[in-house]
Design a protein around this motif. Sequence first.
Motif, short mmCIF file in Angstrom:
data_model
loop_
_atom_site.label_atom_id
_atom_site.label_comp_id
_atom_site.label_asym_id
_atom_site.label_seq_id
_atom_site.Cartn_x
_atom_site.Cartn_y
_atom_site.Cartn_z
N LEU A 96 0.81 -1.22 0.14
CA LEU A 96 0.07 0.08 0.16
C LEU A 96 0.89 1.14 -0.01
O LEU A 96 0.60 2.08 -0.70
N ARG A 97 1.97 1.11 0.60
CA ARG A 97 2.70 2.39 0.68
C ARG A 97 3.53 2.63 -0.59
O ARG A 97 3.84 3.58 -1.10
N GLU A 98 3.70 1.50 -1.40
CA GLU A 98 4.50 1.58 -2.53
C GLU A 98 3.38 2.05 -3.55
O GLU A 98 3.89 2.95 -4.55
N VAL A 99 2.13 1.74 -3.26
CA VAL A 99 1.16 2.52 -4.23
C VAL A 99 0.81 3.94 -3.98
O VAL A 99 0.81 4.57 -5.02
N TRP A 100 1.09 4.38 -2.80
CA TRP A 100 0.81 5.73 -2.57
C TRP A 100 1.93 6.57 -2.78
O TRP A 100 1.78 7.70 -3.11
N GLN A 101 3.17 6.20 -2.67
CA GLN A 101 4.45 6.92 -2.90
C GLN A 101 4.48 7.77 -3.95
O GLN A 101 4.58 9.07 -3.81
N PRO A 102 4.24 7.26 -5.45
CA PRO A 102 4.21 8.38 -6.46
C PRO A 102 3.24 9.22 -6.31
O PRO A 102 3.27 10.31 -7.11
N VAL A 103 1.94 8.82 -5.80
CA VAL A 103 0.77 9.83 -5.56
C VAL A 103 1.34 10.96 -5.08
O VAL A 103 0.72 12.09 -5.16
N MET A 104 2.19 10.88 -3.76
CA MET A 104 2.55 11.86 -3.10
C MET A 104 3.79 12.54 -3.59
O MET A 104 4.39 13.53 -2.67
N TYR A 105 4.48 12.35 -4.87
CA TYR A 105 5.57 13.02 -4.99
C TYR A 105 5.57 14.66 -5.27
O TYR A 105 4.22 15.12 -5.40
N ILE A 243 -11.59 2.65 3.19
CA ILE A 243 -10.87 3.26 4.19
C ILE A 243 -10.43 4.83 3.78
O ILE A 243 -10.75 5.73 4.69
N LEU A 244 -10.11 5.08 2.52
CA LEU A 244 -9.92 6.41 2.47
C LEU A 244 -11.07 7.25 2.52
O LEU A 244 -10.99 8.50 2.96
N VAL A 245 -12.25 6.82 2.28
CA VAL A 245 -13.58 7.75 2.39
C VAL A 245 -13.68 8.18 3.61
O VAL A 245 -13.82 9.10 4.18
N VAL A 246 -13.58 7.08 4.89
CA VAL A 246 -14.04 7.32 6.07
C VAL A 246 -12.92 7.54 6.96
O VAL A 246 -12.93 8.01 8.09
N GLY A 247 -11.67 7.11 6.52
CA GLY A 247 -10.60 7.17 7.58
C GLY A 247 -9.46 8.27 6.91
O GLY A 247 -8.26 8.46 7.56
N ALA A 248 -9.65 8.68 5.66
CA ALA A 248 -8.55 9.79 5.19
C ALA A 248 -9.40 11.02 4.92
O ALA A 248 -8.80 12.00 5.31
N ASN A 368 8.40 14.58 18.20
CA ASN A 368 7.63 13.79 18.69
C ASN A 368 6.49 13.87 19.81
O ASN A 368 5.74 13.03 20.45
N ALA A 369 6.49 15.41 19.97
CA ALA A 369 5.28 15.88 20.79
C ALA A 369 4.17 16.55 19.84
O ALA A 369 3.08 16.86 20.45
N TYR A 370 4.47 16.29 18.51
CA TYR A 370 3.50 16.88 17.58
C TYR A 370 3.28 15.64 16.36
O TYR A 370 3.92 15.86 15.68
N LEU A 371 2.19 15.05 16.39
CA LEU A 371 1.93 14.03 15.78
C LEU A 371 0.55 13.88 15.03
O LEU A 371 -0.15 13.06 15.08
N PRO A 372 0.31 14.72 14.17
CA PRO A 372 -0.92 14.89 13.75
C PRO A 372 -1.44 14.02 12.76
O PRO A 372 -2.43 13.45 12.33
N PHE A 373 -0.26 13.36 12.00
CA PHE A 373 -0.43 12.14 10.95
C PHE A 373 0.41 10.96 11.54
O PHE A 373 0.65 10.26 10.72
N GLY A 374 0.43 10.81 12.78
CA GLY A 374 1.01 9.84 13.40
C GLY A 374 2.67 9.93 13.08
O GLY A 374 3.20 11.21 13.11
N GLY A 375 3.44 8.95 13.28
CA GLY A 375 4.77 9.06 13.12
C GLY A 375 5.65 7.79 12.61
O GLY A 375 4.93 6.67 12.97
N CYS A 380 0.47 8.36 8.82
CA CYS A 380 -0.39 8.41 7.62
C CYS A 380 0.10 8.66 6.20
O CYS A 380 0.84 9.64 6.00
N VAL A 381 -0.02 7.80 5.35
CA VAL A 381 0.38 7.76 4.08
C VAL A 381 0.08 9.12 3.12
O VAL A 381 0.62 9.55 2.24
N GLY A 382 -1.08 9.51 3.60
CA GLY A 382 -1.80 10.51 3.05
C GLY A 382 -1.40 12.10 3.29
O GLY A 382 -2.24 12.97 3.06
N GLY A 383 -0.58 12.15 4.59
CA GLY A 383 -0.18 13.38 5.05
C GLY A 383 0.28 14.48 4.24
O GLY A 383 -0.17 15.61 4.44
N ALA A 384 1.11 13.99 3.43
CA ALA A 384 1.44 15.13 2.43
C ALA A 384 0.31 15.68 1.49
O ALA A 384 0.42 16.95 1.30
#
Length: 435
Positions: A96-105, A243-248, A368-375, A380-384
């Motif tokens: 899933l991360r490999e799928v997302w990576q080029p979408v986030m360039y 998951i994207l619709v409700v979780g992203a 590491n005290a600021y994690l809006p997209f996790g860490g 979160c792969v969609g943070g960018a």
Amino acid sequence: MSSETPPSVPGIPLFGNSHQVVRPLAFGERCRDLEAPLLRARAGTDSIYVVTDPSLIEEVLLTRTAAFEKPDMLRERLSASFGTPVEYDAASVATLREVWQPVMYADRLAEYAPAIRDALERALADLPADEPVDALALFRRLSLSIAASTLFGTDLEVDDREYGRLVDAISRKFAPSQIALSMAVPEWVPTPTNRRYRRAVADLGDLVDDVLERGDGPLLAGLERAREAGTLSAESVRTEIGILVVGAFEPLALALTYTCWALASDPPTQDRLRADVDAAYDRAATYGSLERVAYLDAVISESLRLYPPIYTMFRHTTRPADLGGCEIPAGARIWLSQWQLHRDERYVPDPLSFDPDRWLAEDSPPSNAYLPFGGGSRQCVGGAFATATIRVVVASLLRGYTLEAADTDAADLPVTAELSLVPAEPVELTLRPLE
């Protein structure tokens, strides 16, 4: 390994902290006030280890990830509700991360900017002039429209009210109190919450099927290649879109709601940001110019600090581990709270004030005290994508409108914990066109 155990969160006999953890915002504040880097809580017979110190969080999320694994409860439960349970292992996550990576360039994110502005124009065209609007409903429609055009390569026409009911029903089903209740009351029992959830899952399935039938965007193309290669199943692809619709896209809509509400509640900050955005557009009306508006990023960071849509994270130990000099057994739950961290005065001075300038100072909050997209590797792969979208939407709004809210404090919006951090009551904004 050390034999020490961390201090306990005070609870009650037999039940321990079960009555507290189902109210995670208040529980996070309670743990913060105890001022210990690591705490142990009990939910029935289970132990929960609460990590409140950024250095220990770095170990959990970054340096010792093999010992602290991220569960995929939402994916697994939603796939089961779709009718085909999917187990997510390390290979699936990597795919899933490999799928997302080029979408986030970076160059791809820049390409999305015109589509984001077009989607915003369409959303605003239907609004009544100079009248309060439900901000979350507006940004839900906008987030779905943006995702459809940029990631899915299609257009999705949904009824705002029905779409809101769908997201609300699924979000409430994954509220901590409902998760605890589901251990005693299975999903097939026709409670009102379960009935609404089943209807919502069926409607979500129809929406996913519509995307799969008509879409040809870059994210769908990547998922389809993974399916053809056998690294993702058809069921995994279908679940991922759901998951994207409700979780992203829902956290994105919430982030836009909180950021615009904070600006509407703080006119001087709004005016200052508008001036900076105007100056950037005068130089070059590109996404790249927005990346260089430091105060825009500071405003976004501050709103996500105060109101992180993803308000808590869980890990579990894959083996016995020593953390902060304390022994953590294998199979234990690890609890990390963005809500608690982001509002902890040990890491953020005057944490309950809305102060974007704190992000421009040399002593800004530790990473590491600021994690809006996790860490770490499982953030979160969609943070960018979310950050790029918020930049463009907020900048575009300020170029055309003054945002107004009821006379209230930007850091005092009532919220509640469901799947995401949601407003406890409707957030109304008025968008007044600039003269």
